[in-house]
Design an enzyme around this catalytic site. Structure first.
Site: not given
Ligand code: GLN
Length: 490
Positions: A79, A154, A178
Site C-alpha cells: 500500500k 482504504s 481498511s
Molecule cells: N473506512 C475507515 C475510515 O475511513 C477505515 C479507514 C482505515 O482503516 N484506514 O476511517
C-alpha cells in the site's frame, strides 16, 4: 503459467521444480499488472527495477543449489502509505505527490530480508481515509470482479491486487477496517493484527492509537506466512510488544479445536440487526453453522456498546488525524504551494502553510482535520474527545468480558465483515453513509483485537466476508479458526 491457481506454496514449489524461474514468475505478474492497471488503477507505481534485482538474487541462489523457503521469491504488493526506500510514497494524496522515501519501513526491511519480492505500490484512499478507494488523488480503483463496483477501502488497491492475480500477497493498513472490508469486497483474506504485533515504523500515520499494518492473501495460510515475517517487537516503534512475554492462556481451546470439541463461538446479536443486507445475514449465519460440524458450541452473545463504536471511532480517529497531518505544511515534505503553483500569493509562513494545505489535501482529509481540531478544542474536548475515550475503554472491557474464560466466555467471536457486498462506484456520495460500512470493523480496532476476514459465499454475485475476532495477542488462534473455516467451507 496460470497465475489464478498459484498460492505461495505452489509458486515456491514451481520454482524449486524449475517449472519457472523467479524472474519468469515476476515478469508474468508484471505483464498481468500492465494489462489490467489502465482499467483497474490499483497500482500507483510498479517497482520493476527493485523486483527484478531481487528475483535475480533468488534465481542465483537456486542455481547454486541452495534451498528456498518461506516468502523467498514471492511477489508482494505494498500500500502506498508504507515507505520503500528510493520509491515515491504518496499516501494517495497530492500533498505527497513527489515525495520519495529515504528509508524502508520496518515491514519492508523484514520482507526484503526474507527474500520477498516487492512488486509495486498500490492505490488507496487519501491518507487511508475511506471505505471505497474512491478518495485517492490518483483516481478511483475498480473492483476486479465487477468493474462497476468499488474494491472497498482504504486498502482497495492491495485487495484488488490479490484478487486480480497481480501478486501472491499484499500489505495494507487497517485503522478501522481498511484491510478487512476491502478483503471482504474482493473475495480475498484480509487480516488485522492485535495492536502492538506489527511495527508501524515507516507507515504514514493516520490515527496512531488505531493504525495497524495487516496482510492480504488468497488463503489464511498465506496471510499468516506474511504476518509471521513482519510481526514482532521493533525498537523503532515503542508500541510494539514482545509477545513471547504473553503466553497464550487459551492454548487449551486451541487444543480443543484440534480435537474437534468444545470450541465456544460467540455470535453477537448486535451485528445482525438493522442495516445489514438480509442475504448477507443469511449467508453469515450459514457459515457460522458450519462450525457445528467440528463440534463447536455456538452461543448468541450481546455486545450492547457495538452501537457506539462507530461514533467513538469517528471522534478519536479525526482527533489523531488532525495531529498527525499537521506535519504536511509545504516545508518539511512533498507539495509546496510556492514551488509548484506560480499563482501562489502567500506573503508569510502562516499563509504559506494555509495555501499549501488548501491546495494539497483533498476533501476527506480536510473534513477530518476540521472535525479533529474541533473535538480537541478547549471547551469541547471533555464533551467529545474525552467522552469518546471513555466509551472506547468500555468497549474494550465488554470484549474482555465476552472472552473471559472464568465467566463462561467464548473463545472467538464471529460476525459479518461488512453489512453489504461491494457497492457501486459513486453510490455513497454522502460521507455518513460511507462511514456506515465500517460498523462491524471499528469495534475490534478500538479494542486492539486481532481480526480476519475470510471469504464465505456470494451475495449479488459478489463475495462477502466472515469476520473472526479473537482476544488481544491471540493472533495465532484467529488464524487457526480461519484455516479451520476454509477447510469446513471447501
Ligand atoms: N473506512 C475507515 C475510515 O475511513 C477505515 C479507514 C482505515 O482503516 N484506514 O476511517
Amino acid at each position: 503459467m496460470d497465475l489464478s491457481k498459484l498460492t505461495i506454496e505452489s509458486a515456491r514449489k514451481g520454482m524449486i521444480k524449475k517449472e519457472f524461474t523467479c524472474t519468469e514468475l515476476i515478469r508474468a505478474y508484471f505483464d498481468k499488472i500492465k494489462k489490467d492497471n489502465k482499467e483497474i488503477n490499483n497500482f500507483l507505481e510498479i517497482t520493476e527495477k527493485l523486483a527484478i534485482e531481487q528475483a535475480k538474487k533468488i534465481d542465483d541462489k537456486m542455481e547454486r543449489g541452495e534451498k528456498i523457503e518461506g516468502l523467498e521469491g514471492i511477489p508482494i504488493a505494498i500500500k502506498d502509505n508504507i515507505l520503500v526506500d528510493g520509491y515515491k510514497c504518496t499516501a494517495g494524496s497530492k500533498i505527497l505527490e513527489n515525495y520519495k522515501a529515504v528509508y524502508d519501513a520496518t515491514v519492508i526491511k523484514q520482507l526484503k530480508d526474507a527474500g520477498a519480492i516487492i512488486i509495486g505500490k498500490t492505490n488507496l484512499d487519501e491518507f487511508a481515509m475511506g471505505s471505497s478507494t474512491e478518495n485517492s488523488a490518483y483516481g478511483v480503483v475498480k473492483n476486479p470482479l465487477d468493474k462497476t463496483r468499488v474494491p472497498g477501502g482504504s486498502s482497495g488497491g492491495s485487495a484488488a491486487a490479490v484478487a486480480a492475480n497481480h501478486c501472491l500477497g499484499a500489505i495494507g493498513s487497517d485503522t478501522g477496517g481498511s484491510v478487512r472490508q476491502p478483503a471482504s469486497f474482493c473475495g480475498v483474506v484480509g487480516y488485522k493484527p492485535s495492536y502492538g504485533m506489527v511495527s508501524r515504523y515507516g507507515l504514514i500515520a493516520m490515527s496512531s492509537s488505531l493504525d495497524q499494518i495487516g496482510t492480504f492473501a488468497k488463503t489464511a495460510e498465506d496471510a499468516k506466512l506474511i504476518f509471521d515475517t513482519i510481526k514482532g517487537k521493533d525498537v523503532l516503534d515503542s508500541t510494539t510488544v514482545d509477545v513471547t512475554k504473553f503466553p497464550p492462556a487459551t492454548q487449551a481451546s486451541l487444543l480443543a479445536l484440534r480435537a474437534g470439541q468444545n470450541l465456544k463461538i460467540g455470535v453477537p446479536k448486535e451485528y445482525f440487526e438493522e442495516g445489514i443486507n438480509p442475504e448477507v445475514k443469511e449467508k453469515i449465519k450459514k457459515a457460522i453453522d458450519l462450525f457445528k460440524n467440528i463440534g463447536a458450541e455456538i452461543k448468541t452473545i450481546s455486545l450492547p456498546l457495538t452501537d457506539y463504536a462507530l461514533a467513538a471511532y469517528y471522534i478519536i480517529m479525526p482527533a489523531e488525524v488532525s495531529a498527525n497531518l499537521a506535519r504536511f505544511d509545504g516545508i518539511k515534505y512533498g507539495y509546496s504551494s510556492k514551488a509548484q503553483n506560480s499563482k501562489a500569493k502567500s506573503q508569510n509562513l502562516m499563509e504559506h502553510y494555509l495555501e499549501t494545505r488548501a491546495e494539497g489535501f483533498g476533501d476527506e482529509p480536510r473534513r477530518r482535520i476540521i472535525l479533529g481540531t474541533y473535538v480537541l478544542s478547549a471547551g469541547y474536548r471533555d464533551a467529545y474527545y474525552n467522552k469518546a475515550q471513555k466509551v472506547r475503554a468500555l468497549i474494550k472491557k465488554e470484549f474482555d468480558e465476552a472472552f473471559n474464560p472464568s465467566a463462561d466466555g467464548v473463545d472467538v467471536i464471529l460476525t459479518p465483515t461488512a453489512p453489504t457486498p461491494a457497492f457501486k462506484i459513486g453510490d455513497k456520495k454522502d460521507p455518513l453513509s460511507m462511514y456506515l460500512s465500517d460498523v462491524y470493523t471499528t469495534p475490534a480496532s478500538l479494542a486492539g483485537l486481532p481480526a480476519i476476514s475470510v471469504p464465505c459465499g456470494e451475495v449479488e454475485n459478489m463475495p462477502i466476508g466472515l469476520q473472526i475476532i479473537g482476544p488481544q495477542f491471540y493472533d495465532e488462534f484467529v488464524f487457526e479458526i480461519a484455516q479451520a473455516f476454509e477447510q469446513l467451507s471447501k
